[in-house]
Design an enzyme around this catalytic site. Structure first.
Site, PDB file in Angstrom:
ATOM      1  N   GLU A  73     -10.333  16.365  17.539  1.00  0.00           N
ATOM      2  CA  GLU A  73     -11.668  16.685  18.062  1.00  0.00           C
ATOM      3  C   GLU A  73     -12.601  15.535  17.741  1.00  0.00           C
ATOM      4  O   GLU A  73     -12.416  14.846  16.723  1.00  0.00           O
ATOM      5  CB  GLU A  73     -12.227  17.946  17.370  1.00  0.00           C
ATOM      6  CG  GLU A  73     -11.665  19.241  17.870  1.00  0.00           C
ATOM      7  CD  GLU A  73     -12.318  20.445  17.199  1.00  0.00           C
ATOM      8  OE1 GLU A  73     -13.349  20.286  16.510  1.00  0.00           O
ATOM      9  OE2 GLU A  73     -11.772  21.547  17.346  1.00  0.00           O
ATOM     10  N   LYS A 101      -5.493  27.421  16.984  1.00  0.00           N
ATOM     11  CA  LYS A 101      -6.731  26.754  17.385  1.00  0.00           C
ATOM     12  C   LYS A 101      -6.578  26.054  18.729  1.00  0.00           C
ATOM     13  O   LYS A 101      -7.523  26.002  19.524  1.00  0.00           O
ATOM     14  CB  LYS A 101      -7.172  25.750  16.314  1.00  0.00           C
ATOM     15  CG  LYS A 101      -7.292  26.351  14.908  1.00  0.00           C
ATOM     16  CD  LYS A 101      -8.222  27.559  14.838  1.00  0.00           C
ATOM     17  CE  LYS A 101      -7.809  28.502  13.725  1.00  0.00           C
ATOM     18  NZ  LYS A 101      -8.553  29.752  13.664  1.00  0.00           N
ATOM     19  N   HIS A 119     -16.654  24.782   2.114  1.00  0.00           N
ATOM     20  CA  HIS A 119     -16.284  25.851   3.040  1.00  0.00           C
ATOM     21  C   HIS A 119     -16.512  27.236   2.469  1.00  0.00           C
ATOM     22  O   HIS A 119     -16.051  28.226   3.027  1.00  0.00           O
ATOM     23  CB  HIS A 119     -14.838  25.687   3.515  1.00  0.00           C
ATOM     24  CG  HIS A 119     -14.580  24.326   4.079  1.00  0.00           C
ATOM     25  ND1 HIS A 119     -15.178  23.873   5.231  1.00  0.00           N
ATOM     26  CD2 HIS A 119     -13.860  23.275   3.610  1.00  0.00           C
ATOM     27  CE1 HIS A 119     -14.806  22.637   5.467  1.00  0.00           C
ATOM     28  NE2 HIS A 119     -14.019  22.235   4.489  1.00  0.00           N
ATOM     29  N   ARG A 170     -12.451  39.561  12.394  1.00  0.00           N
ATOM     30  CA  ARG A 170     -12.643  40.523  11.301  1.00  0.00           C
ATOM     31  C   ARG A 170     -14.134  40.794  11.116  1.00  0.00           C
ATOM     32  O   ARG A 170     -14.964  40.108  11.714  1.00  0.00           O
ATOM     33  CB  ARG A 170     -12.114  39.920  10.000  1.00  0.00           C
ATOM     34  CG  ARG A 170     -12.854  38.625   9.648  1.00  0.00           C
ATOM     35  CD  ARG A 170     -12.592  38.140   8.228  1.00  0.00           C
ATOM     36  NE  ARG A 170     -13.477  37.040   7.881  1.00  0.00           N
ATOM     37  CZ  ARG A 170     -13.280  35.767   8.155  1.00  0.00           C
ATOM     38  NH1 ARG A 170     -12.200  35.399   8.823  1.00  0.00           N
ATOM     39  NH2 ARG A 170     -14.151  34.846   7.788  1.00  0.00           N
TER      40      ARG A 170
HETATM   41  C1  MV4 Z   1     -15.759  20.234  12.556  1.00  0.00           C
HETATM   42  C2  MV4 Z   1     -16.800  19.505  11.928  1.00  0.00           C
HETATM   43  C3  MV4 Z   1     -17.318  18.421  12.605  1.00  0.00           C
HETATM   44  N1  MV4 Z   1     -16.817  18.072  13.823  1.00  0.00           N
HETATM   45  N2  MV4 Z   1     -15.312  19.849  13.762  1.00  0.00           N
HETATM   46  C4  MV4 Z   1     -14.811  23.118   8.908  1.00  0.00           C
HETATM   47  C5  MV4 Z   1     -14.216  24.473   8.898  1.00  0.00           C
HETATM   48  C6  MV4 Z   1     -13.563  24.639  10.190  1.00  0.00           C
HETATM   49  N3  MV4 Z   1     -13.832  25.956  10.668  1.00  0.00           N
HETATM   50  C7  MV4 Z   1     -14.139  23.604  11.086  1.00  0.00           C
HETATM   51  N4  MV4 Z   1     -14.933  22.753  10.253  1.00  0.00           N
HETATM   52  C8  MV4 Z   1     -15.601  21.691  10.759  1.00  0.00           C
HETATM   53  N5  MV4 Z   1     -15.197  21.285  11.982  1.00  0.00           N
HETATM   54  C9  MV4 Z   1     -15.832  18.789  14.358  1.00  0.00           C
HETATM   55  N6  MV4 Z   1     -15.344  18.429  15.531  1.00  0.00           N
HETATM   56  C10 MV4 Z   1     -17.242  19.941  10.686  1.00  0.00           C
HETATM   57  C11 MV4 Z   1     -16.644  21.025  10.085  1.00  0.00           C
HETATM   58  C12 MV4 Z   1     -17.175  21.426   8.826  1.00  0.00           C
HETATM   59  C13 MV4 Z   1     -17.851  22.653   8.682  1.00  0.00           C
HETATM   60  C14 MV4 Z   1     -18.020  23.541   9.740  1.00  0.00           C
HETATM   61  C15 MV4 Z   1     -18.670  24.724   9.575  1.00  0.00           C
HETATM   62  C16 MV4 Z   1     -19.190  25.060   8.343  1.00  0.00           C
HETATM   63  C17 MV4 Z   1     -19.050  24.214   7.296  1.00  0.00           C
HETATM   64  C18 MV4 Z   1     -18.378  23.002   7.443  1.00  0.00           C
HETATM   65  C19 MV4 Z   1     -18.240  22.136   6.364  1.00  0.00           C
HETATM   66  C20 MV4 Z   1     -17.585  20.948   6.508  1.00  0.00           C
HETATM   67  C21 MV4 Z   1     -17.036  20.601   7.749  1.00  0.00           C
END
Ligand code: MV4
Length: 499
Positions: free
Chosen positions: A201, A117, A236, A293
């Site tokens: 972040e 990442k 998720h 993917r």
């Molecule tokens: C975040 C966020 C809020 N702020 N990053 C969750 C999965 C991973 N791919 C990144 N995720 C998140 N990153 C920042 N800076 C909130 C999430 C997140 C989320 C993101 C996409 C879809 C569902 C989610 C559920 C909870 C938290």
């Protein structure tokens, strides 16, 4: 290059999806199956099926050596990994290529690059793809982290550099929480990913999850196939996806799809990929990660573009140019996908296992069901609880919502508990209908409001009674007989059809 035979290194609905594409292209398909999947749909539908091992995925669908050895033995010239399992495993891809087999997906280099990442964030920054404010290097000391957090402002999110998909993240609201959160996230990262690099972040409040489908060919041509809105998720696990996003206007769409194509170009990407973004209420968007993917929710994109993504994947893997140009594409109508899971929403989404009995799937104009199962199929504890995907298309968001509700009401799955009634409640929710959604839509408040609904409790109770009832029927019927006779799945069609 012409492909002659594709080994499908997966199971369930996605294996079936790939087998169908092979058949349409005149390419032979070879399925692999575990003990638990002797009579599964993918095993029955492939041109050839090979037993690969015991039910646990480690012994079967995750047995790299066995799969590659089999591919060579049966003369498969390509492997399609589906999603999950080996789809984003760079070591597997290298091994496949070493054996002169075509991997239907990106290069191991792109996968490795996007797997880190922090490396991905660095690359995006260099290529002017907006990233969430934070660090592009792992943090080594608590003090450094606290200093940066103060600059970008709390709350912040600690993330594992080798993570993704929500694992190994921790929110920090103030400086005094930092130290213990730092240590805990590092420990978790080491345990889950064998790598304890973590980075920072800014925490984005109540964002939407928007992703862009991209495609590249081996000649360096790139296109996007618009966006998908995937905010309706729980822990998720996505539950409902749609295309296009009702939140996005033409100007934002132009920006976010351009950023996604830039992301793909930056890692010399080829084949199907998805660039994930968070979008805040002001329509600012930030690169999150790239999924290297084909994704579960690809059918909504197929519906609005008319492109068969799996056929395109196979064509590109064979070395062909993209079969269409960006200017050939436009968004046609609106598509919605509901994931049908074997789980009990009224009991903390406890997975439900057993035989699928009394299976009646919806159909009609603009209705597509991608399923890996059928009457008599068994849902076991060994794999994920996705039974099928119900995907609908119509000309507007309003009408596709009506179509989805109608299709959900036709769907009968006896023998176990499913989330179908839960899906109906989401799709008929007033806020959902207005498109007022974000990643926290299915929060405690929404779940608590369901508990008060008598109707919901009743439906779930009926489902439970029906599950028990069909289970009793099963034990009395000839089902067990039929099941045990099916040792050679290839030759079982006549029996299946007369049942
Ligand atoms: C975040 C966020 C809020 N702020 N990053 C969750 C999965 C991973 N791919 C990144 N995720 C998140 N990153 C920042 N800076 C909130 C999430 C997140 C989320 C993101 C996409 C879809 C569902 C989610 C559920 C909870 C938290």
């Amino acid at each position: 290059m012409l492909l002659n035979k594709i080994l499908v290194a997966n199971r369930g609905e996605i294996a079936v999806r790939v087998i169908r594409a092979c058949r349409e292209l005149g390419i032979k398909s070879a399925a692999i199956y575990s003990d638990a999947d002797k009579t599964s749909l993918h095993t029955l539908l492939a041109d050839e099926s090979y037993h690969i091992g015991n039910s646990p995925a480690q012994d079967s669908y995750l047995n790299k050596e066995k799969i590659i050895k089999l591919a060579k033995e049966i003369g498969a010239d390509a492997i399609h990994p589906g999603y999950g399992f080996f789809s984003e495993n760079a070591e597997f891809i290298k091994e496949v290529e070493k054996n002169n087999i075509t991997f239907i997906g990106p290069s191991s280099k792109s996968v490795t690059l996007m797997g880190s990442k922090t490396e991905a964030r660095k690359l995006m920054m260099k290529n002017n793809v907006p990233i969430v404010p934070g660090t592009t290097e792992p943090i080594s000391a608590v003090k450094d982290g606290q200093k940066i957090s103060k600059e970008i402002g709390y709350p912040v999110l600690l993330k594992a550099a080798a993570g993704g998909g929500g694992k190994g993240m921790r929110k920090i609201s103030s400086s005094d929480e930092f130290e213990s959160a730092f240590e805990a996230t590092k420990r978790e990262a080491l345990k889950s990913f064998a790598n304890d690099d973590i980075y920072l972040e800014k925490f984005i409040e109540n964002p939407r999850h928007i992703e862009v489908q991209v495609f590249g060919d081996k000649q360096g041509n790139y296109v996007h196939l618009f966006e998908r809105e995937c905010s309706i998720q729980r822990r998720h696990q996505k539950i409902i996806e749609e295309a296009p996003s009702s939140f996005i206007d033409e100007i934002t769409r132009k920006k976010i799809t351009t950023a996604a194509v830039d992301a793909a170009k930056a890692c010399n990407y080829f084949n199907a990929g998805t660039v994930e973004f968070l979008m805040d209420s002001m329509k600012n968007f930030y690169f999150l990660e790239m999924n290297t993917r084909l994704q579960v929710e690809h059918p909504v994109t197929e519906f609005i573009t008319g492109i068969d993504l799996v056929k395109e994947q196979i064509s590109i893997a064979a070395g062909n140019n993209l079969s269409f140009k960006q200017s050939d594409l436009k968004i046609n109508g609106h598509a919605l996908e509901c994931r049908i899971y074997a789980e009990d929403p009224s009991n903390n989404f406890l997975p439900s296992t057993g035989l699928i009995l009394n299976y009646v799937s919806p159909s009609g104009p603009g209705v597509r069901v991608d399923s890996g199962f059928n009457n008599g199929s068994e849902i076991t504890v060994h794999y994920d609880p996705l039974i099928s995907k119900l995907v609908c298309w119509s000309d507007t968001r309003e009408s596709v919502i009506e179509r989805m509700l109608s299709a959900l009401s036709e769907y009968i799955i006896g023998g176990l508990i499913t989330n179908i009634s839960f899906l109906k409640l989401i799709v008929s929710d007033v806020s959902f209908r207005k498109g007022e959604i974000n990643i926290n839509f299915l929060n405690d408040e929404f779940m608590n409001s369901l508990k008060k609904l008598d109707g919901f409790k009743n439906i779930q109770e009926i489902e439970k009674v029906s599950a028990i009832f069909t289970a009793i029927l099963k034990s009395k019927s000839s089902f067990n007989n039929l099941q045990s006779k099916q040792t050679d799945p290839i030759n079982q069609w006549p029996e299946q059809m007369y049942e």
